[in-house]
Design an enzyme around this catalytic site. Structure first.
Site, PDB file in Angstrom:
ATOM      1  N   ASP A   8       0.805  -1.237   0.014  1.00  0.00           N
ATOM      2  CA  ASP A   8      -0.158   0.054  -0.033  1.00  0.00           C
ATOM      3  C   ASP A   8       0.858   1.211   0.075  1.00  0.00           C
ATOM      4  OD1 ASP A   8      -2.673   1.734   0.324  1.00  0.00           O
ATOM      5  OD2 ASP A   8      -1.837   2.021   2.421  1.00  0.00           O
ATOM      6  N   SER A   9       0.206   2.342  -0.143  1.00  0.00           N
ATOM      7  CA  SER A   9       1.103   3.551  -0.055  1.00  0.00           C
ATOM      8  C   SER A   9       1.547   3.982   1.323  1.00  0.00           C
ATOM      9  CB  SER A   9       0.227   4.771  -0.804  1.00  0.00           C
ATOM     10  OG  SER A   9      -0.959   4.888   0.067  1.00  0.00           O
ATOM     11  N   TYR A  40      -1.155   8.462  -2.652  1.00  0.00           N
ATOM     12  CA  TYR A  40      -1.158   8.245  -3.765  1.00  0.00           C
ATOM     13  C   TYR A  40      -2.395   8.759  -4.507  1.00  0.00           C
ATOM     14  CZ  TYR A  40       2.508   4.493  -3.986  1.00  0.00           C
ATOM     15  OH  TYR A  40       3.755   3.684  -3.928  1.00  0.00           O
ATOM     16  N   GLY A  41      -3.524   8.856  -3.684  1.00  0.00           N
ATOM     17  CA  GLY A  41      -4.673   9.233  -4.150  1.00  0.00           C
ATOM     18  C   GLY A  41      -4.953  10.697  -4.952  1.00  0.00           C
ATOM     19  N   CYS A  71      -4.354  -1.798  -1.735  1.00  0.00           N
ATOM     20  CA  CYS A  71      -4.900  -0.261  -2.034  1.00  0.00           C
ATOM     21  C   CYS A  71      -5.699  -0.152  -3.026  1.00  0.00           C
ATOM     22  CB  CYS A  71      -3.231   0.434  -2.440  1.00  0.00           C
ATOM     23  SG  CYS A  71      -3.488   2.080  -3.062  1.00  0.00           S
ATOM     24  N   ASN A  72      -6.861   0.546  -2.986  1.00  0.00           N
ATOM     25  CA  ASN A  72      -7.826   0.906  -3.855  1.00  0.00           C
ATOM     26  C   ASN A  72      -7.234   1.668  -5.073  1.00  0.00           C
ATOM     27  OD1 ASN A  72     -10.636   0.140  -2.549  1.00  0.00           O
ATOM     28  ND2 ASN A  72      -9.197   0.505  -1.076  1.00  0.00           N
ATOM     29  N   GLU A 150      -3.005   9.290   8.490  1.00  0.00           N
ATOM     30  CA  GLU A 150      -1.744   9.001   8.563  1.00  0.00           C
ATOM     31  C   GLU A 150      -1.197   9.866   9.691  1.00  0.00           C
ATOM     32  OE1 GLU A 150       0.630   7.429   6.550  1.00  0.00           O
ATOM     33  OE2 GLU A 150      -0.761   6.170   5.396  1.00  0.00           O
ATOM     34  N   CYS A 182     -11.158   2.855   0.192  1.00  0.00           N
ATOM     35  CA  CYS A 182      -9.608   3.105   0.412  1.00  0.00           C
ATOM     36  C   CYS A 182      -9.321   2.241   1.628  1.00  0.00           C
ATOM     37  CB  CYS A 182      -9.568   4.629   0.734  1.00  0.00           C
ATOM     38  SG  CYS A 182      -8.051   4.969   1.294  1.00  0.00           S
ATOM     39  N   THR A 183      -8.337   1.629   1.472  1.00  0.00           N
ATOM     40  CA  THR A 183      -7.756   0.671   2.781  1.00  0.00           C
ATOM     41  C   THR A 183      -7.533   1.481   4.055  1.00  0.00           C
ATOM     42  OG1 THR A 183      -5.700   0.592   1.933  1.00  0.00           O
ATOM     43  CG2 THR A 183      -6.980  -1.192   1.289  1.00  0.00           C
ATOM     44  N   HIS A 184      -7.142   2.763   3.927  1.00  0.00           N
ATOM     45  CA  HIS A 184      -6.941   3.685   5.241  1.00  0.00           C
ATOM     46  C   HIS A 184      -8.394   3.613   5.829  1.00  0.00           C
ATOM     47  CE1 HIS A 184      -3.300   4.935   3.499  1.00  0.00           C
ATOM     48  NE2 HIS A 184      -3.156   5.783   4.482  1.00  0.00           N
TER      49      HIS A 184
HETATM   50  N1  DGL Z   1      -4.756   3.331   1.192  1.00  0.00           N
HETATM   51  C1  DGL Z   1      -5.052   3.582  -0.352  1.00  0.00           C
HETATM   52  C2  DGL Z   1      -6.296   3.352  -1.075  1.00  0.00           C
HETATM   53  O1  DGL Z   1      -6.662   2.327  -0.638  1.00  0.00           O
HETATM   54  C3  DGL Z   1      -4.367   4.955  -0.988  1.00  0.00           C
HETATM   55  C4  DGL Z   1      -4.389   6.150  -0.102  1.00  0.00           C
HETATM   56  C5  DGL Z   1      -3.414   7.128  -0.632  1.00  0.00           C
HETATM   57  O2  DGL Z   1      -2.419   6.943  -0.813  1.00  0.00           O
HETATM   58  O3  DGL Z   1      -4.149   8.257  -1.231  1.00  0.00           O
HETATM   59  O4  DGL Z   1      -6.656   4.096  -1.921  1.00  0.00           O
END
Ligand code: DGL
Length: 264
Positions: A8-9, A40-41, A71-72, A150, A182-184
């Protein structure tokens, strides 16, 4: 004992690791978080694709038996490229989440929240409509949530206000199911549930992704035969201030020493 490679990011993919540990306790896991380049988003699809290939190469060098894209954002834009470039199976989080949402919705109105890149890609809409053409999808990008997570602000007024600002219009629009795309976001499940009330169900794609991994391991005879507890190795591309405390306190994950890896 080849590990399952997960990336993941940042810390978000740990929600998938927790689900994997629950479902597949004997498997070794190697987790890679690109903390040097999170988030990454908000980045373009081309950049996300390039970063994800670099992460996949690190996992291949660790002799991973499959790659879980936890990571989505990456799952939305880079899976075809990853599958073309690596020689081991690659699993993303979008399809499992879409399946769970379709199974849950009663009024066929599903909400999806995710990063800008995920929502812009239309990946969830496509996956949901491929399963049921009658489903109505309302999607909202929530770019402020990943930085709040984060930063470790999981129980904070600022986070609650941000969630309300993003979710109130969707709730008023009549969704009965919300995909945390989003996995966060599973780290904010209680705050999100508080804001939505009990009429809207929440789909957390982490557990669904773990089930898809288990199916694949069984189908391809890749499951470990070991009966002892699998180990969890964590590597990051930069130091992360809140990484260990979130892993330990919010996710109850025992993470030993964190390795540093340059990714390029
Ligand atoms: N956790 C990630 C996702 O599922 C990325 C979040 C990010 O880096 O912006 O999209």
């Amino acid at each position: 004992m080849k590990p399952i490679g997960v990336f993941d990011s940042g810390i978000g993919g740990l929600t998938v690791v927790r689900a994997l540990r629950e479902l597949l306790p004997n498997e070794n896991i190697f987790y890679l978080g690109d903390t040097a380049r999170v988030p990454y988003g908000n980045k373009s699809a081309g950049t996300v694709e390039r970063y994800s290939l670099e992460l996949a190469r690190v996992l291949m060098a660790e002799d991973a038996k499959l790659i879980v894209v936890a990571c989505n954002t990456v799952s939305s834009v880079a899976i075809p490229k990853l599958r073309a470039e690596v020689s081991i199976p690659v699993i993303g989080v979008i399809e499992p989440g879409a399946h769970a949402a379709i199974a849950m919705t009663r009024n066929r109105h599903v909400g999806v929240i995710g990063t800008r890149a995920t929502i812009r890609s239309g990946a969830y809409e496509n996956a949901l409509r491929a399963l049921n053409v009658h489903v109505r999808v309302t999607s909202v990008a929530c770019p402020l949530l990943v930085p709040l997570i984060e930063e470790g602000l999981l129980n904070d007024k600022l986070t609650d206000l941000t969630i309300e600002r993003y979710l109130n219009p969707m709730a008023a629009d009549g969704i009965d199911t919300l995909v945390l795309g989003c996995t966060h976001y599973p780290l904010l499940t209680s705050a999100i549930a508080r804001s939505l009330g009990d009429k809207i169900q929440i789909v957390d794609s982490a557990m669904n992704c773990a089930r898809a991994v288990k199916d694949l391991l069984d189908r391809q005879s890749l499951a470990t035969t070991s009966t002892s507890a699998g180990k969890l190795d964590v590597a990051l591309s930069d130091a992360a201030d809140h990484f260990l405390s979130i892993a330990r306190d919010a996710l109850q994950l025992q993470v030993g020493e964190v390795q540093l890896r340059a990714v390029s």
